[in-house]
Structure formats: structure tokens, C-alpha cells
Design a protein around this motif. Structure first.
Motif, PDB file in Angstrom:
ATOM      1  N   LYS A   1      58.812  43.131  42.366  1.00 11.95           N
ATOM      2  CA  LYS A   1      58.428  44.233  43.218  1.00 11.95           C
ATOM      3  C   LYS A   1      57.095  43.936  43.891  1.00 11.95           C
ATOM      4  CE  LYS A   1      56.724  46.886  39.229  1.00 11.95           C
ATOM      5  NZ  LYS A   1      56.745  48.218  38.556  1.00 11.95           N
ATOM      6  N   ASP A   2      56.952  44.440  45.097  1.00 11.31           N
ATOM      7  CA  ASP A   2      55.735  44.324  45.870  1.00 11.31           C
ATOM      8  C   ASP A   2      55.249  45.749  46.139  1.00 11.31           C
ATOM      9  OD1 ASP A   2      53.829  44.112  47.949  1.00 11.31           O
ATOM     10  OD2 ASP A   2      54.722  42.244  48.655  1.00 11.31           O
ATOM     11  N   ILE A   3      54.223  46.150  45.410  1.00 12.71           N
ATOM     12  CA  ILE A   3      53.763  47.535  45.512  1.00 12.71           C
ATOM     13  C   ILE A   3      53.217  47.823  46.905  1.00 12.71           C
ATOM     14  CG2 ILE A   3      52.074  49.194  44.642  1.00 12.71           C
ATOM     15  CD1 ILE A   3      52.400  47.881  41.890  1.00 12.71           C
ATOM     16  N   ALA A   4      52.518  46.871  47.495  1.00 13.15           N
ATOM     17  CA  ALA A   4      51.933  47.084  48.826  1.00 13.15           C
ATOM     18  C   ALA A   4      53.025  47.316  49.874  1.00 13.15           C
ATOM     19  CB  ALA A   4      51.066  45.899  49.206  1.00 13.15           C
ATOM     20  N   LYS A   5      54.148  46.623  49.716  1.00 10.09           N
ATOM     21  CA  LYS A   5      55.256  46.772  50.670  1.00 10.09           C
ATOM     22  C   LYS A   5      56.255  47.825  50.224  1.00 10.09           C
ATOM     23  CE  LYS A   5      55.048  42.073  52.499  1.00 10.09           C
ATOM     24  NZ  LYS A   5      55.791  40.809  52.744  1.00 10.09           N
ATOM     25  N   ARG A   6      56.045  48.409  49.039  1.00  3.72           N
ATOM     26  CA  ARG A   6      56.942  49.450  48.532  1.00  3.72           C
ATOM     27  C   ARG A   6      58.375  48.939  48.478  1.00  3.72           C
ATOM     28  NH1 ARG A   6      54.587  54.397  48.865  1.00  3.72           N
ATOM     29  NH2 ARG A   6      56.541  55.466  49.306  1.00  3.72           N
ATOM     30  N   THR A   7      58.522  47.710  48.043  1.00  9.25           N
ATOM     31  CA  THR A   7      59.828  47.047  48.084  1.00  9.25           C
ATOM     32  C   THR A   7      60.119  46.358  46.753  1.00  9.25           C
ATOM     33  OG1 THR A   7      59.651  46.687  50.475  1.00  9.25           O
ATOM     34  CG2 THR A   7      61.201  45.299  49.275  1.00  9.25           C
ATOM     35  N   VAL A   8      61.349  46.493  46.295  1.00  8.28           N
ATOM     36  CA  VAL A   8      61.825  45.754  45.127  1.00  8.28           C
ATOM     37  C   VAL A   8      62.839  44.725  45.619  1.00  8.28           C
ATOM     38  CG1 VAL A   8      63.612  47.489  44.616  1.00  8.28           C
ATOM     39  CG2 VAL A   8      62.808  45.945  42.814  1.00  8.28           C
ATOM     40  N   TYR A   9      62.797  43.541  45.012  1.00  9.44           N
ATOM     41  CA  TYR A   9      63.646  42.434  45.443  1.00  9.44           C
ATOM     42  C   TYR A   9      64.570  41.988  44.314  1.00  9.44           C
ATOM     43  CZ  TYR A   9      60.048  41.997  49.077  1.00  9.44           C
ATOM     44  OH  TYR A   9      59.176  42.234  50.101  1.00  9.44           O
ATOM     45  N   LEU A  10      65.711  41.478  44.703  1.00  7.08           N
ATOM     46  CA  LEU A  10      66.585  40.776  43.766  1.00  7.08           C
ATOM     47  C   LEU A  10      66.846  39.390  44.360  1.00  7.08           C
ATOM     48  CD1 LEU A  10      68.171  41.023  41.091  1.00  7.08           C
ATOM     49  CD2 LEU A  10      70.191  41.557  42.485  1.00  7.08           C
ATOM     50  N   GLN A  11      66.254  38.386  43.740  1.00  5.87           N
ATOM     51  CA  GLN A  11      66.492  37.001  44.136  1.00  5.87           C
ATOM     52  C   GLN A  11      67.682  36.484  43.346  1.00  5.87           C
ATOM     53  OE1 GLN A  11      64.912  34.946  46.497  1.00  5.87           O
ATOM     54  NE2 GLN A  11      66.598  33.542  46.022  1.00  5.87           N
ATOM     55  N   MET A  12      68.715  36.043  44.048  1.00  2.56           N
ATOM     56  CA  MET A  12      69.938  35.598  43.410  1.00  2.56           C
ATOM     57  C   MET A  12      70.160  34.130  43.727  1.00  2.56           C
ATOM     58  SD  MET A  12      72.395  38.896  44.142  1.00  2.56           S
ATOM     59  CE  MET A  12      72.434  38.625  45.914  1.00  2.56           C
ATOM     60  N   ASN A  13      70.166  33.304  42.700  1.00  2.00           N
ATOM     61  CA  ASN A  13      70.383  31.867  42.846  1.00  2.00           C
ATOM     62  C   ASN A  13      71.656  31.453  42.111  1.00  2.00           C
ATOM     63  OD1 ASN A  13      67.878  31.680  44.201  1.00  2.00           O
ATOM     64  ND2 ASN A  13      66.794  31.350  42.269  1.00  2.00           N
ATOM     65  N   SER A  14      72.138  30.281  42.435  1.00  2.00           N
ATOM     66  CA  SER A  14      73.340  29.739  41.777  1.00  2.00           C
ATOM     67  C   SER A  14      74.469  30.767  41.766  1.00  2.00           C
ATOM     68  CB  SER A  14      73.008  29.294  40.350  1.00  2.00           C
ATOM     69  OG  SER A  14      71.973  28.343  40.331  1.00  2.00           O
ATOM     70  N   LEU A  15      74.717  31.340  42.901  1.00  2.00           N
ATOM     71  CA  LEU A  15      75.702  32.414  42.987  1.00  2.00           C
ATOM     72  C   LEU A  15      77.114  31.912  42.693  1.00  2.00           C
ATOM     73  CD1 LEU A  15      74.178  34.297  46.005  1.00  2.00           C
ATOM     74  CD2 LEU A  15      74.769  35.351  43.820  1.00  2.00           C
ATOM     75  N   LYS A  16      77.884  32.793  42.069  1.00  2.00           N
ATOM     76  CA  LYS A  16      79.255  32.490  41.674  1.00  2.00           C
ATOM     77  C   LYS A  16      80.196  33.496  42.351  1.00  2.00           C
ATOM     78  CE  LYS A  16      77.611  31.217  37.049  1.00  2.00           C
ATOM     79  NZ  LYS A  16      77.744  31.501  35.584  1.00  2.00           N
ATOM     80  N   PRO A  17      81.460  33.141  42.509  1.00  2.00           N
ATOM     81  CA  PRO A  17      82.405  34.098  43.097  1.00  2.00           C
ATOM     82  C   PRO A  17      82.447  35.439  42.348  1.00  2.00           C
ATOM     83  CG  PRO A  17      83.366  31.917  43.072  1.00  2.00           C
ATOM     84  CD  PRO A  17      82.072  31.818  42.317  1.00  2.00           C
TER      85      PRO A  17
END
Length: 115
Positions: free
Chosen positions: A71-87
Motif C-alpha cells: 500500500k502507498d498511503i500518500a497515493k491512497r492506493t493498495v496494490y496486488l503484484q502478481m508474478n508467475s501467473l497460472k491459468p
């Protein structure tokens, strides 16, 4: 008026990466527990990752080591980084902000993992 807006979904090949941002407006961002959920066709919505207002993160076993919530409090944004994605990661992804009786959801963003 509280608004939750997700973005960043799309089509990606197996093994690829995506980052999903989710912005909160109209509420005090850092007081909320935050989570990312997903719902695949014919399945129940499940919690993928969460981060508490104190910064403690938790992950579903199926995504541990591949997904990261931040999360980035200054940007008021939460992120989900997704790697090695599967079907099997294919689903509509929703972000959620929760604080006592307050519970806000985004509209959902489609993630499709396919070759």
C-alpha cells in the motif's frame, strides 16, 4: 462519498506478471484493513491477500511466493503484484476496504491467464 476504483486487469500469458492498483477516495485510507479477493466462474469469492491497517500481510496458500500486496498511503492506493501467473489465477479480482462496520468494495477487474 466513498469510492473504490480498481484497474490493471487484462490478458496475460502463463508465467507473466500483472499489477493491480486500487484507489480509495472519500475515506481515511490508513485506518482500513485492505484485501484483494477473486472469484472465478462457478466458484465462491476467496481472499487472495490482505494487509492490515498496521501493515501485517497475509496470503492464500495458492499465491504465497507469487503475489505481493502493498500500500502507498500518500497515493491512497493498495496494490496486488502478481508474478508467475497460472491459468488457475483467472478470475475477477476485487479490492476491499474494511473498518469495523464499514465495508467497501471495488467493481472488480478481470484477469485472464491464457496462452
Amino acid at each position: 462519498q466513498v469510492q473504490v476504483v480498481e484497474s490493471g486487469g487484462g490478458l496475460v500469458q502463463p508465467g507473466g506478471s500483472l499489477r493491480l492498483p486500487c484507489a480509495l477516495s472519500g475515506a481515511t485510507f490508513n485506518l482500513y484493513d485492505m484485501g484483494w479477493y477473486r472469484q472465478a466462474p462457478g466458484k465462491q469469492r476467496e481472499l487472495v491477500a490482505s494487509v492490515s491497517s498496521r501493515g501485517i500481510s497475509k496470503y492464500a496458500d495458492s499465491v504465497k511466493g507469487r503475489f505481493t500486496i502493498s500500500k502507498d498511503i500518500a497515493k491512497r492506493t493498495v496494490y496486488l503484484q502478481m508474478n508467475s501467473l497460472k491459468p488457475e489465477d483467472t478470475a475477477v479480482y476485487y479490492c476491499n476496504f474494511k473498518r469495523t462496520a464499514l465495508d467497501y468494495w471495488g467493481q472488480g477487474t478481470q484477469v485472464t491467464v491464457s496462452s
